[in-house]
Design an enzyme around this catalytic site. Structure first.
Site, PDB file in Angstrom:
ATOM      1  N   CYS A  46       0.836  -1.201   0.000  1.00 45.38           N
ATOM      2  CA  CYS A  46       0.000   0.000   0.000  1.00 45.38           C
ATOM      3  C   CYS A  46       0.874   1.256   0.000  1.00 45.38           C
ATOM      4  CB  CYS A  46      -0.980  -0.037   1.168  1.00 45.38           C
ATOM      5  SG  CYS A  46      -2.403   1.073   0.913  1.00 45.38           S
ATOM      6  N   HIS A  99      -3.669  -5.374   0.950  1.00 45.02           N
ATOM      7  CA  HIS A  99      -3.464  -5.825   2.328  1.00 45.02           C
ATOM      8  C   HIS A  99      -3.994  -7.260   2.448  1.00 45.02           C
ATOM      9  CE1 HIS A  99      -2.380  -1.885   3.872  1.00 45.02           C
ATOM     10  NE2 HIS A  99      -3.448  -1.352   3.307  1.00 45.02           N
TER      11      HIS A  99
END
Length: 502
Positions: free
Chosen positions: A341, A425
């Site tokens: 991310c 994630h």
């Protein structure tokens, strides 16, 4: 049955999240249709529900304890800190803007009481019981007027309150007494009693204090939970960093192969969803540690740059501390680096940010052929794909939109040599993919590490939730707890002066 309970705490980190999850799992095992609820959560660890709503990871784990799918109603207000004094406000799973603490507590929070009560009512209409978690302490007298997560929600919904105290910190009896004594009479009437958490030693030595507390407050203690290692669920409150969420005990299980694998996670500012590395820590022979100095990367077989709520700030921090130069050298030496991310974004060529940091054009580390532009709309998805020949599931929570201009495809991102980047994630929770990735890392690092063939991250999570349920079942007065959930706070509880200040 249409029961409910608010689990409050004498302090932050008293064990509210763990106790709530334990009660949820205990009830679910009794066949009760139960759901968790936290009106307002402050967390940089969040999760995406199947309908695309963002909630705190602790509530997602508590939903798993209940054996139900998480929804936005389980955490209607989520605050994601962007620094010491401001947070992004996420309402019913969607961001609605940034706000200072003064602005939020100055009026916005109180206006949300109706919203959170509506969410709680929706859950109570659907489930037999709703176990609510408070935040911080209910006796924060400076915030009581606008409170929507502790006594505000308890009084608004008529919920009985169980106060949890961490005896391992000391002063638990004073904390219990003081918590009640600083509440208004109407709030005190809902505080049914106490639960002692993290007790070490002979419980009989504690009993005189428990009896005296009952005499002083007129309220019983519903149980004394023993100290147990490795019982935390996903970290949630504030800006702290911890590995409490790992599913293994602190002692690393022996490796299957001849070598261990060392993983260094850069402890960047505003780190978010660092629970991504829990799945690595669950592998026998994998040693995970958080680092903030260049020399701590030297013996790492894998460096992870995790997610962050401040990509540009994290990039500056890496440069200021010399970690950026060390990472660049690692990449030149073909040593494994994984960016997730925000960590993926800062590995790219440049960032255009007029949303998060408002810094405009910022040069990245230039390690991946990626350009990032921050959009005002947040991406919230639950993607499914394939990588390294294995099926992968994950979730995305980001404002940055990545334009990948080269490299080999890797989930939504790319890979160049031993440098990997993705917005996903939770991808390492996919067992087959995690094992394949670790085999690649071990080969590149020259380690004779072999992933265990039978580690199931989902099974380890379930095992941990069952341990929490066992803790409640074996060490709490479950008959009394059941009556409390079903019937509410006992009538005629005495008022303890002085009460809340005028």
């Amino acid at each position: 049955m249409n029961g409910g309970l608010l689990v409050a705490g004498t302090t932050s980190d008293a064990g509210k999240s763990v106790v709530t999850a334990g009660i949820c799992r205990w009830l679910a095992r009794q066949g009760v249709k139960v759901a968790p609820f936290k009106a307002q959560n402050m967390s940089l660890n969040s999760f995406v529900t199947r309908e695309g709503a963002e909630i705190g990871r602790a509530q997602a784990m508590q939903a798993q304890a209940c054996r139900v799918e998480p929804t936005a109603h389980m955490n209607p207000v989520l605050l994601k800190p962007g620094g010491e004094r401001s947070s992004q406000v996420v309402l019913l799973g969607r961001p609605v803007g940034e706000m200072s603490a003064r602005g939020y507590h100055g009026g916005r929070q109180a206006r949300l009481l109706g919203t959170v009560l509506d969410s709680l009512a929706e859950l109570r209409a659907t489930y037999d019981a709703v176990i609510c978690e408070g935040a911080g302490s209910p006796a924060e007298i400076n915030l009581r007027r606008t409170d929507i997560v502790n006594m505000g929600i308890a009084r608004g919904a008529g919920l009985p309150v169980l106060v949890v105290g961490d005896i391992d910190r000391g002063g638990v009896f004073a904390s219990f007494f003081g918590t009640v004594a600083l509440l208004a009479p109407e709030d005190q009437a809902l505080v049914a009693g106490f639960l002692v958490n993290k007790f070490r030693g002979d419980v009989s030595l504690l009993e005189p204090g428990v009896e005296m507390l009952h005499g002083l407050t007129g309220r019983r203690t519903y149980g004394v939970l023993p100290f147990r290692h490795g019982l935390g669920i996903d970290e949630e409150d504030g800006l702290r960093v911890s590995l409490r969420g790992t599913v293994r005990e602190s002692v690393v299980a022996p490796p299957v192969g001849e070598d261990v694998l060392r993983v260094a996670v850069c402890a960047v500012p505003l780190m978010s969803n660092f629970t991504d590395v829990d799945a690595l820590a669950a592998e026998p022979g994998v040693v995970v540690r958080f680092v903030d100095r260049p020399e701590e990367l030297s013996d790492a077989d894998l460096v992870v740059v995790p997610g962050t709520r401040g990509t540009v700030r994290a990039l500056e921090w890496l440069r200021e501390r010399g970690l950026a130069d060390t990472i660049v050298r690692r990449v030149a030496e073909e040593r494994p680096v994984l960016g997730i991310c925000g960590g993926f974004q800062l590995l790219g060529e440049h960032i255009e940010d007029e949303v998060e940091s408002r810094a405009g054009h910022v040069d990245g580390l230039g390690l991946l052929p990626v350009r990032v532009r921050f959009a005002r709309e947040k991406t919230l998805t639950r993607p499914v794909g394939e990588a390294l020949g294995e099926r992968v599931e994950g979730y995305e929570i980001h404002h940055g939109v990545a334009e990948v201009a080269g490299g080999d495809p890797f989930l939504d991102g790319c890979r160049v040599g031993q440098t990997w980047g993705t917005h996903w994630h939770g991808s390492l929770e996919s067992d087959g993919f995690r094992r394949a990735f670790l085999r690649e890392v071990a080969a590149a690092a020259g380690r004779r590490f072999v992933p265990a063939p039978d580690t199931s991250f989902a099974a380890l999570r379930e095992e941990q939730l069952d341990r929490l349920g066992d803790l409640i079942e074996h060490h709490a007065d479950t008959d009394a707890l059941w009556r409390l959930i079903e019937s509410g706070a006992p009538q005629g509880l005495p008022f303890i002066p002085p009460g809340a200040p005028a």
